[in-house]
Enzyme design. Structure first.
Site, PDB file in Angstrom:
ATOM      1  N   GLU A 456      25.308 -34.341  31.621  1.00 50.97           N
ATOM      2  CA  GLU A 456      25.381 -33.530  30.402  1.00 50.97           C
ATOM      3  C   GLU A 456      26.090 -34.249  29.261  1.00 50.97           C
ATOM      4  OE1 GLU A 456      27.007 -29.753  31.694  1.00 50.97           O
ATOM      5  OE2 GLU A 456      25.297 -29.352  33.000  1.00 50.97           O
ATOM      6  N   ASN A 498      21.997 -37.452  34.133  1.00 52.94           N
ATOM      7  CA  ASN A 498      21.529 -36.107  34.479  1.00 52.94           C
ATOM      8  C   ASN A 498      21.820 -35.151  33.321  1.00 52.94           C
ATOM      9  OD1 ASN A 498      20.524 -34.324  36.624  1.00 52.94           O
ATOM     10  ND2 ASN A 498      22.594 -33.442  36.674  1.00 52.94           N
ATOM     11  N   HIS A 534      17.404 -25.790  34.754  1.00 53.32           N
ATOM     12  CA  HIS A 534      17.893 -24.403  34.866  1.00 53.32           C
ATOM     13  C   HIS A 534      17.018 -23.580  33.930  1.00 53.32           C
ATOM     14  CE1 HIS A 534      21.297 -25.497  37.311  1.00 53.32           C
ATOM     15  NE2 HIS A 534      21.622 -26.453  36.449  1.00 53.32           N
ATOM     16  N   GLU A 563      18.363 -29.670  39.624  1.00 59.25           N
ATOM     17  CA  GLU A 563      19.099 -28.400  39.746  1.00 59.25           C
ATOM     18  C   GLU A 563      18.204 -27.197  39.447  1.00 59.25           C
ATOM     19  OE1 GLU A 563      22.799 -28.529  37.526  1.00 59.25           O
ATOM     20  OE2 GLU A 563      23.174 -30.619  38.046  1.00 59.25           O
ATOM     21  N   ASP A 565      16.434 -23.875  39.053  1.00 62.93           N
ATOM     22  CA  ASP A 565      16.519 -22.446  39.344  1.00 62.93           C
ATOM     23  C   ASP A 565      15.824 -21.712  38.208  1.00 62.93           C
ATOM     24  OD1 ASP A 565      18.476 -22.491  37.305  1.00 62.93           O
ATOM     25  OD2 ASP A 565      20.138 -22.469  38.737  1.00 62.93           O
TER      26      ASP A 565
HETATM   27  C1  XIL Z   1      27.946 -25.162  38.807  1.00 64.35           C
HETATM   28  C2  XIL Z   1      28.157 -24.585  40.177  1.00 64.35           C
HETATM   29  O1  XIL Z   1      26.945 -24.124  40.679  1.00 64.35           O
HETATM   30  C3  XIL Z   1      29.155 -23.499  40.147  1.00 64.35           C
HETATM   31  O2  XIL Z   1      29.473 -23.052  41.462  1.00 64.35           O
HETATM   32  C4  XIL Z   1      30.399 -23.939  39.451  1.00 64.35           C
HETATM   33  O3  XIL Z   1      31.290 -22.848  39.321  1.00 64.35           O
HETATM   34  C5  XIL Z   1      30.074 -24.508  38.108  1.00 64.35           C
HETATM   35  O4  XIL Z   1      29.127 -25.546  38.225  1.00 64.35           O
HETATM   36  N1  XIL Z   1      25.057 -28.065  35.790  1.00 64.35           N
HETATM   37  C6  XIL Z   1      25.627 -28.874  36.731  1.00 64.35           C
HETATM   38  C7  XIL Z   1      26.235 -28.270  37.915  1.00 64.35           C
HETATM   39  O5  XIL Z   1      25.519 -30.117  36.632  1.00 64.35           O
HETATM   40  O6  XIL Z   1      27.324 -29.011  38.405  1.00 64.35           O
HETATM   41  C8  XIL Z   1      26.686 -26.855  37.668  1.00 64.35           C
HETATM   42  O7  XIL Z   1      27.134 -26.307  38.899  1.00 64.35           O
HETATM   43  C9  XIL Z   1      25.558 -26.067  37.072  1.00 64.35           C
HETATM   44  C10 XIL Z   1      25.125 -26.657  35.779  1.00 64.35           C
END
Ligand code: XIL
Length: 643
Positions: A456, A498, A534, A563, A565
């Site tokens: 990020e 990432n 996401h 990641e 979802d």
């Molecule tokens: C999130 C986790 O899922 C949570 O449990 C935690 O509280 C915060 O982080 N992007 C990322 C991940 O790169 O590390 C994050 O994970 C979600 C967003």
């Protein structure tokens, strides 16, 4: 050597006669040839290769004037015979061994040693046709004989196979089946060779005793009457009332019994049958089960004909057998597609929830620690590291043959307080990050295949870099350094940049692309691009995502969805759209071979980060909160399942 008196006398008379020119008229004493003083034979040693081979020996008599006949003899006619009466003789090899050949003349003798070396002239096999099933080694019973027909023990034989992929043969002549097919094994020694033909049958080991299989209720069962010895003329498929749990019997299967069914004895009755596979049956999942009392004992079956999608099995003991497929798993499909299907793993759920563990192991072949490798959790004090949870996840992954995606080394969230207290400087942050990366990446070197190095770092509006804690204090080149330190700590790990909201070409994805290109041009070791994904229910289209993946791949980067979802607003339906969104991420990834993985950020609504991070949203995962698969699961799985 002294002469005997009589000889000496004669010899003196002969010399006197010669001295007077032979012209005398006296009748001389009768004079014979001079006595033989020595006999020698050359060569002193003679090697004959092979029965029937011949060799020459020559005798030399001293004095050379002696004219005596020579008698040749052998001390071992079973090994070598000799013929000849003059000074030359011919020796003939009879069998392997050593013999002394003697030449005798005038009471004197000399000898030569003859060695007969036998060679293998014929090789025979006890059987020249083998039928093997995989993993059943069998020796070639070979007999070697020499030219005379005698058996040679421990002959020097070389074995070769015409098809290593079907059957191998060891230097001691043991053949081992590898995969169905036919091969020719050749044994060679000296001038002899012999071949055996090997047929390798398909691997399963179902056995039957003159049973029948018929189709009834669309399910397959091989029912075998005990004690029957005659060849089955028909086979029966019966409904299996208690199929293996978690299994789906192959439906509507027709069974073909091959005409040549062989029975060695009632105990080893074997038959081969072929089961056509339904379109959705994944080869690696096919199982054969035998009903043993009330329990199903599973046994894997090989698929031999991928083109025609049939499995052939070899049956061999009495009992009730069924062919079935467990529900197809994500990981089996992903494996067929040559990719990883991963999930973020919650350390708490992994520790405390057996159902969670079971689904995780059954469905995924890659894991990402959801939190436990982040800077704060793993490095809570300047000189304190807490590796326990990360270690547990890695053991679980190793035990279940999963890859691990490391997450994350440089990020502006979930940092430990000690890093930010006081007045951190560029120098202090560089030193802290270098120590952190060296320690963590080195510890897991070889066990973590891919790492999110920087997370990020692109600004949300897409205009260049995020002004984060790290980049503001230490400068943007801390990103470059993070990659370099990670490479040094594990030269084999693939290093990723990432980010989120970079799954379609647009300002943010463009900024990520520009950063990746700048890093590479600067010699920074960056291998891949992580697309977090996401999503809301209407994410970028398949075409948009595919174009985005293609752009990074064309520039020479690996890609993974890291990641995924798809969150739903509370009180809305959206399950069908969610299923499509899950499927499209997989489809987009699968348009490029260098898109190596699709990882979901948690697989069950039960342990979801979404409600906490996005109030008013939830239900973002593949399984619901009681582990029932949602339409999203089917949508995701089907996108993996297409060939
Ligand atoms: C999130 C986790 O899922 C949570 O449990 C935690 O509280 C915060 O982080 N992007 C990322 C991940 O790169 O590390 C994050 O994970 C979600 C967003």
């Amino acid at each position: 050597m002294s002469m005997r008196p009589l000889l000496r006398l004669r010899f003196a008379a002969f010399l006197a006669l010669a001295a007077c020119g032979g012209g005398g008229t006296d009748t001389p004493d009768p004079v014979g040839p001079p006595a033989v003083t020595a006999v020698s034979v050359a060569p002193a040693t003679l090697n004959l290769q092979g029965i029937g081979a011949t060799g020459a020996l020559a005798a030399t008599i001293a004095p050379s004037t002696a004219m005596a006949s020579v008698t040749w003899s052998t001390n071992n006619a079973a090994v070598a015979t000799v013929t000849g009466s003059g000074p030359s003789a011919t020796v003939t090899a009879v069998s392997a061994g050593t013999a002394t050949i003697t030449a005798t003349s005038g009471g004197r003798s000399g000898s030569a040693t003859v060695t007969v070396t036998s060679t293998v002239r014929t090789l025979t096999l006890a059987t020249s046709a083998f039928t093997l099933v995989p993993a059943q080694p069998q020796p070639l019973a070979l007999t070697a004989r020499d030219e005379g027909g005698a058996v040679i023990t421990n002959p020097a034989v070389t074995y070769t196979t015409s098809a290593e992929s079907v059957a191998t043969v060891s230097s001691a002549g043991v053949i081992t089946a590898v995969a169905p097919g036919t091969a020719t094994i050749t044994a060679s020694a000296a001038s002899a060779n012999v071949t055996a033909s090997v047929t390798v049958l398909e691997g399963g080991y179902v056995t039957a005793s003159g049973g029948t299989i018929t189709a009834l209720g669309g399910q397959l069962q091989l029912v075998v009457p005990t004690g029957a010895v005659s060849a089955p003329t028909a086979l029966t498929v019966r409904t299996v009332s208690t199929p293996p749990t978690n299994a789906r019997l192959l439906a509507n299967t027709a069974v073909l019994i091959e005409p040549a069914v062989t029975f060695a004895s009632p105990a080893t009755l074997r038959l081969r049958y072929t089961v056509p596979l339904a379109a959705d049956v994944v080869e690696t999942q096919l199982r054969l089960a035998r009903l043993d009392g009330s329990t199903w004992q599973e046994q894997a079956v090989r698929v031999v004909d991928r083109t025609n999608r049939r499995v052939t099995a070899l049956a061999s003991t009495t009992g009730t057998w069924a062919v079935f497929v467990p529900p197809p798993s994500l990981r089996s499909f992903a494996q067929l597609a040559g990719r990883e299907v991963g999930t973020a793993v919650s350390a708490d759920a992994l520790r405390s929830d057996a159902t969670y563990r079971q689904l995780l192991a059954a469905e995924f072949n890659s894991v990402t620690p959801e939190n436990v490798m982040k800077f704060g959790p793993i490095h809570p004090a300047p000189t304190t590291y807490n590796f326990a949870d990360a270690d547990s996840l890695l053991s679980f992954a190793a035990a279940h043959n999963m890859t691990v995606h490391g997450h994350v080394l440089l990020w502006h969230n979930q940092q430990p307080a000690w890093l930010t207290v006081g007045t951190p400087t560029r120098a202090s942050l560089l030193a802290a990050l270098r120590d952190h990366i060296q320690t963590v990446v080195t510890r897991y070197a070889g066990r973590i295949a891919t790492w999110d190095v920087a997370n990020e770092v692109i600004a949300d509006n897409g205009t260049g870099l995020r002004a984060s804690f790290w980049t503001t204090i230490a400068g943007p080149d801390i990103i470059d350094s993070a990659f370099a330190w990670a490479r040094r700590a594990d030269p084999n790990a693939k290093l990723y940049l990432n980010d989120y909201a970079v799954e379609a070409i647009g300002p943010k994805s463009d900024s990520m692309f520009a950063l990746a290109m700048r890093l590479r041009a600067a010699g920074v070791p960056i291998d891949g691009i992580g697309l977090q994904a996401h999503f809301l229910v209407n994410p970028p289209s398949l075409a948009q995502q595919s174009a985005n993946v293609a752009r990074f791949v064309a520039a020479g980067f690996d890609v993974r969805y890291t990641e995924l979802d798809v969150r739903l607003a509370n009180g809305t339906d959206g399950l069908a759209a969610q299923a499509t969104a899950y499927g499209n991420a997989v489809r987009a990834c699968r348009t490029q071979l260098r898109c190596r993985a699709v990882t979901v950020w948690g697989f069950t609504d039960r342990y979801s980060w979404i409600p906490g991070a996005f109030p008013g949203f939830g239900r973002g995962h593949l399984w619901d909160d009681v582990f029932a698969p949602k339409p999203a699961y089917t949508g995701f799985r089907d996108a993996w399942a297409v060939p």
